[in-house]
Design an enzyme around this catalytic site. Structure first.
Site, PDB file in Angstrom:
ATOM      1  N   HIS A 102       3.158  -0.958   2.408  1.00 37.61           N
ATOM      2  CA  HIS A 102       3.123  -1.637   1.116  1.00 37.61           C
ATOM      3  C   HIS A 102       2.074  -1.012   0.195  1.00 37.61           C
ATOM      4  O   HIS A 102       2.345  -0.745  -0.994  1.00 37.61           O
ATOM      5  CB  HIS A 102       2.817  -3.115   1.361  1.00 37.61           C
ATOM      6  CG  HIS A 102       3.024  -4.014   0.190  1.00 37.61           C
ATOM      7  ND1 HIS A 102       2.045  -4.251  -0.742  1.00 37.61           N
ATOM      8  CD2 HIS A 102       4.081  -4.770  -0.187  1.00 37.61           C
ATOM      9  CE1 HIS A 102       2.478  -5.110  -1.641  1.00 37.61           C
ATOM     10  NE2 HIS A 102       3.724  -5.436  -1.330  1.00 37.61           N
TER      11      HIS A 102
ATOM     12  N   ASP B 243      -4.723  -3.544  -1.428  1.00 40.26           N
ATOM     13  CA  ASP B 243      -3.442  -3.670  -0.738  1.00 40.26           C
ATOM     14  C   ASP B 243      -3.641  -3.400   0.753  1.00 40.26           C
ATOM     15  O   ASP B 243      -4.704  -3.684   1.307  1.00 40.26           O
ATOM     16  CB  ASP B 243      -2.437  -2.708  -1.362  1.00 40.26           C
ATOM     17  CG  ASP B 243      -1.021  -3.265  -1.365  1.00 40.26           C
ATOM     18  OD1 ASP B 243      -0.497  -3.553  -0.268  1.00 40.26           O
ATOM     19  OD2 ASP B 243      -0.439  -3.414  -2.449  1.00 40.26           O
TER      20      ASP B 243
ATOM     21  N   SER C  92       5.860  -6.979  -6.306  1.00 37.23           N
ATOM     22  CA  SER C  92       4.850  -6.037  -5.812  1.00 37.23           C
ATOM     23  C   SER C  92       5.111  -4.633  -6.326  1.00 37.23           C
ATOM     24  O   SER C  92       4.185  -3.846  -6.513  1.00 37.23           O
ATOM     25  CB  SER C  92       4.864  -5.999  -4.282  1.00 37.23           C
ATOM     26  OG  SER C  92       4.229  -7.101  -3.726  1.00 37.23           O
TER      27      SER C  92
END
Length: 1006
Positions: free
Chosen positions: A294, A199, A618
């Site tokens: 994220h 990520d 996600s």
């Protein structure tokens, strides 16, 4: 269905090839026209020996994949080179003599393949993928694509992370009777397991990643699965008896001390991205540190520490936990942040490096919350790397994508990957009470006390002198006038501009609060806003906007305990069917919470907050990664597909908007994951490398392994899918007993005759495997309309449920053929599912011609609209639109009315002066087309046209006849001829040839 405007849909459809920029230059350009996974096996020479169907290759950075197996899956097929694939229960030993020799062999071959076109590899892969990257000219790429031993030549494109009350409580992980308690508490939930996160990196200071300093001595026997350091290497003995080895890679604002007993390894991979994006265009750290948030969010969701106090927007939301709080985290940063979001993402080559290292480090689980608006082929390099990871025993969870609710928008659909859809949990809610007494409930995480009553205004009403009405209604930066906005609650329309940026604009202008409006139905998202905000959906949002436009309008915002039915599949969650499998593999696999998930983030890019609410698949994927970690802590020797099967066959129902059961398997897969049942699956559908290779052979992707091809529908997955059921088809499966006993099968599949054989399976011991078949035959199900249901095995005190998705096809025939003249005939090829099926003709009919006019500048709501109602007796429906000017550019959007709302079904047209929309055997309902132009003819301001609507019913006339009148053979092509007499030649007419189960062909005349 979709919240995109019609013109956004048109741009997406017409400009699909331009959606990604390659990393060939920092400026970016259109993606190379290369089909992912294309190699010499895909390109057949013509009669003169020339290959003519190669795509155009542009200069750029490419990944070249070779056909020999990588280290992780090499079983000793090459003479003189010893096997490197680890035996079951063992791990890869990259330091062994065999591995070093085989890696040298692969690198040498990669060098020789590159040299044949004069290229120089800049990166080699050998652990999870056999391939290299290189800068190639178009000619070099084209030559390599045809070279022997080359599996694929793929552009190195930018892969982007998906935008994505307590999920752990909703999933019943917490509490005295929760799953964690059954596993010995949070101090044991996931112990001995390492979750690899590919990520944007990690924010190590977050409390979700807090841990003890890594000791420098190996723990004594009996002290549990404790990591320790030897020099710069982190080592941990795992639950499966093997060893994890990682490192804490130093870099910008990141040192070895940032790793600990929770965050045991952190690396970064950005060679391609850092080369393509100059320093002045970056907004990131050249280190494992998270420049976006994220990666921290996904890592803390899957395996963050338990009992962490979380505050967002100044509101205390109590304690949060990762799904597997005792699992360890290994971070592989391969996604990067550009300034203003430009060039944000990760290069394929960098992601491959991260996967390669995760496999070499020996993680147990990989979470991959990355995807595309286009489905990656199963032979895409990233998917092939995941095949090697899965072959090594690593469970891979991946996001389905955020391009819903349109069909076939999934990504990460390979059978060896667990593809996760996003669902809702109980929402944080608040109310908007208007001065006229009307009250509306929406979603909010930024209101903990009453706001107002205060003036309620639209953004346009308080805009600056230079702002347009549209921009101000969207509350774009700099559009609101503080002198007009101060103290008011502002309505801001969703669409252009980031949601949180809208509330930041209201805050800048001194507003007291915001009502975020969905003017068309879509998700309500609980972002951490800068001012108290309620997110409202249509139709209430439309009514609030209308009221806000009145003088002296007021509103009050207040907390609420109301919630919509849940879990529901999020509107944004991508849907199947999978195109790569032609619908023969059901994807997504299952659903998990992915809406309004609170987890750790990177403060600098999240308003200086340590935690924030994110939404997306996600966020759903790391829930499944965490559950897999819990599973592998209990059953460390289980294969990835056995774990996947257990999660799928114990899943529960997903709800629709009214609280009923969601019947769309292409949205929810097997359903909502249920951790309370997952550890007792009864039976599992297991699969491994041989199954995956046979599957690839079955979809026409040669593997060079000699593994026999299998029909994709026969791949041993805990779901059944047939993308085209033409005649009877028998699907094969095998199950392995976890709990011995007698199991009985039942099938619920409307319109399809399904026979399970044997329908009773008896297992005397755990680990015993037995095969069965399911024979599927179309009965009353209409053709070309998907039907779905369930196969359930009951026994040993449990149920084992598998979703089924079938596309019944009574006949393969063209949707439309055309002919001319008063008298004539046209022939076309047909394949029927059964012999003796009746074939009938109806028509011809010619509806009245109606004139209209459209324009590229018309808003969607003002586009010319031509509705029609289809009943049970309607055979076919066709609209024909003809522009007055032959140089005009017309398009038509077909819509269907559902619950009073118009939902786009498909696009018609190619930008020419004529558009024909034909529906053969349509389902009853209200339909229509909207006519638009993509640009006016020079010198004009609008595009005049004539439209004709033709509804064909059972009394449409006898001008059309057909031969033969019944299908002569099943499963083989034959010719059908439609003949007509006395049809007018001065206007358009339409007939219809009908086959069983609402299948048919429209005959378009003159």
């Amino acid at each position: 269905m979709s919240h995109l405007s019609l013109r956004q849909r048109l741009a997406l459809t017409a400009g699909a090839a331009l959606a990604f920029a390659t990393l060939a230059s920092s400026a970016g350009g259109p993606a190379q026209a290369v089909a992912v996974g294309r190699g010499p096996a895909d390109f057949a020479p013509n009669a003169t020996g020339e290959v003519t169907n190669l795509p155009t290759f542009l200069p750029g950075h490419y990944i070249v994949v070779l056909d020999e197996k990588p280290v992780a899956t090499y079983a000793g097929e090459t003479a003189g080179l010893t096997r490197t694939k680890p035996a079951k229960g063992e791990q890869i030993d990259l330091g062994s003599a065999a591995a070093r020799a085989y890696r040298g062999h692969l690198k040498d071959r990669q060098q020789r393949v590159a040299a044949r076109v004069g290229a120089t590899p800049d990166q080699h892969y050998s652990t999870a993928l056999n391939g290299f990257t290189a800068e190639l000219t178009g000619d070099q790429a084209r030559e390599l694509a045809q070279a022997p031993g080359v599996l694929s030549v793929t552009p190195d494109v930018l892969q982007q992370p998906l935008d994505d009350r307590s999920p752990t409580d909703f999933l019943q992980l917490s509490g005295k009777t929760g799953v964690w308690s059954e596993l010995g508490g949070t101090k044991h939930a996931g112990e001995g397991v390492v979750v690899g996160i590919i990520d944007t990196g990690v924010w190590p200071e977050s409390e979700s990643f807090a841990g003890k300093k890594l000791p420098t001595k190996q723990p004594k026997a009996g002290q549990g699965y404790q990591p320790y350091r030897t020099g710069t290497t982190t080592v941990m003995q795992k639950a499966d008896g093997t060893t994890f080895t990682g490192t804490c890679q130093t870099g910008e604002d990141f040192t070895a001390a940032d790793c600990n007993s929770k965050l045991i390894s952190a690396r970064y991979y950005g060679d391609a991205w850092l080369e393509a994006v100059p320093p002045e265009a970056r907004a990131d750290y050249v280190s494992p540190r998270d420049g976006n948030g994220h990666g921290s969010h996904t890592a803390s969701t899957s395996a963050g520490r338990s009992g962490v106090e979380a505050t967002a927007g100044g509101i205390d939301f109590g304690k949060i936990s990762g799904v597997a709080p005792e699992a360890k985290i290994a971070v592989y940063k391969a996604l990067w942040e550009g300034k203003g979001g430009v060039s944000s993402g990760g290069a394929t080559s960098d992601i491959l490096s991260a996967i390669d290292q995760a496999v070499a480090d020996n993680v147990d689980v990989i979470n991959y919350s990355v995807g595309s608006i286009f489905e990656s082929a199963h032979t895409d390099p990233i998917q092939l790397a995941f095949l090697s990871a899965a072959s090594s025993g690593i469970f891979v969870a991946a996001a389905a994508g955020n391009s819903g609710p349109y069909p076939s928008t999934l990504d990460n659909t390979s059978p060896w990957v667990t593809t996760v859809a996003a669902s809702t949990v109980a929402s944080y809610s608040a109310t908007v009470t208007l001065g006229n007494g009307q009250r509306y409930t929406g979603t909010s995480t930024s209101i903990d006390s009453r706001v107002g009553p205060a003036p309620l205004v639209t953004g346009a009403a308080v805009r600056t002198a230079s702002a347009t009405e549209y921009d101000a209604n969207s509350c774009l930066p700099g559009t609101l006038d503080p002198a007009k906005t101060a103290g008011a609650i502002v309505t801001c329309e969703r669409g252009v501009g980031a949601r949180v940026a809208k509330s930041e604009e209201v805050e800048r202008a001194g507003g007291a609060g915001m009502v975020l409006l969905n003017l068309t139905p879509m998700d309500e998202l609980a972002d951490s806003h800068a001012v108290p905000t309620v997110h409202l959906n249509a139709p209430g949002a439309v009514q609030v906007k209308e009221y806000a436009g009145q003088p002296s309008a007021t509103a009050t915002l207040a907390p609420s305990t109301e919630t919509a039915p849940y879990p529901q599949i999020a509107d944004f969650s991508s849907r199947g069917p999978s195109l790569s499998s032609s619908g023969d593999l059901l994807k997504p696999d299952l659903a998990a919470p992915g809406v309004n998930v609170l987890a750790a983030v990177a403060p600098p890019t999240n308003g200086d907050q340590d935690f924030a609410f994110y939404s997306g698949t996600s966020m759903a994927s790391p829930h499944i990664a965490g559950l897999a970690a819990l599973y592998l802590a209990v059953h460390p020797s289980w294969s990835p597909m056995a774990v996947k099967s257990a999660l799928m066959t114990t899943a529960g129902d997903v709800k629709d908007a009214e609280g009923g059961v969601d019947g769309d398997p292409f949205a929810r897969g097997a359903g909502e994951v249920r951790p309370t049942r997952m550890l007792e699956p009864g039976l599992v559908y297991d699969a491994g490398a041989q199954d995956w290779l046979g599957y690839l052979e079955g979809i026409g992707k040669p593997t060079g392994t000699g593994v026999p091809a299998i029909d994709p529908s026969d791949y041993n997955t805990p779901s059944i899918a047939v993308g085209q059921l033409l005649g009877p088809q028998t699907v094969k499966r095998r199950v392995t007993a976890v709990t011995p006993g007698i199991y009985r099968a039942t099938v619920d599949l409307p319109g399809i005759d399904a026979v399970v054989s044997p329908s009773i399976l008896s297992f005397s011991k755990a680990g015993e495997t037995k095969a069965f078949t399911v024979r599927l035959t179309q009965d009353t199900a209409p053709s070309h309309v998907s039907t779905s249901g369930w196969l359930t095995w009951q026994g040993a005190g449990t149920t084992v449920r598998s979703p089924i998705a079938i596309m019944p096809t009574s006949v393969i025939a063209p949707t439309e053929v055309s002919g001319t003249g008063a008298d004539g005939q046209v022939s076309f090829e047909v394949t029927s599912g059964s012999a003796g099926a009746p074939i009938r003709a109806y028509g011809a009919v010619s509806g009245p011609e109606v004139t209209g006019s459209t324009s590229a500048s018309l808003p969607d709501k003002d586009l010319p609209d031509f509705p029609a109602t289809v009943t049970e007796s309607t055979k076919a429906l066709q609209w024909t639109v003809q522009a007055d000017d032959p140089s005009a550019s017309l398009w038509a959007v077909l819509y269907k009315v559902i619950d009073g709302q118009k939902y786009a079904v498909s696009w018609y047209g190619n930008g020419s002066d004529r558009v024909t929309t034909a529906l053969a055997g349509p389902a009853p309902g209200d339909y229509g087309i909207l006519v638009m132009s993509s640009g006016e003819v020079p010198g004009t301001t609008s595009t005049p046209f004539t439209v004709q609507t033709n509804l064909i019913g059972p009394d449409a006339g006898t001008d059309l006849t057909v031969t033969p009148t019944e299908s002569p053979v099943a499963g083989k092509p034959y010719q059908v001829t439609a003949s007509w007499t006395g049809v007018p030649t001065d206007r358009h007419s339409v007939g219809y040839v009908e086959f069983p189960n609402r299948g048919g062909t429209v005959i378009s005349l003159n």
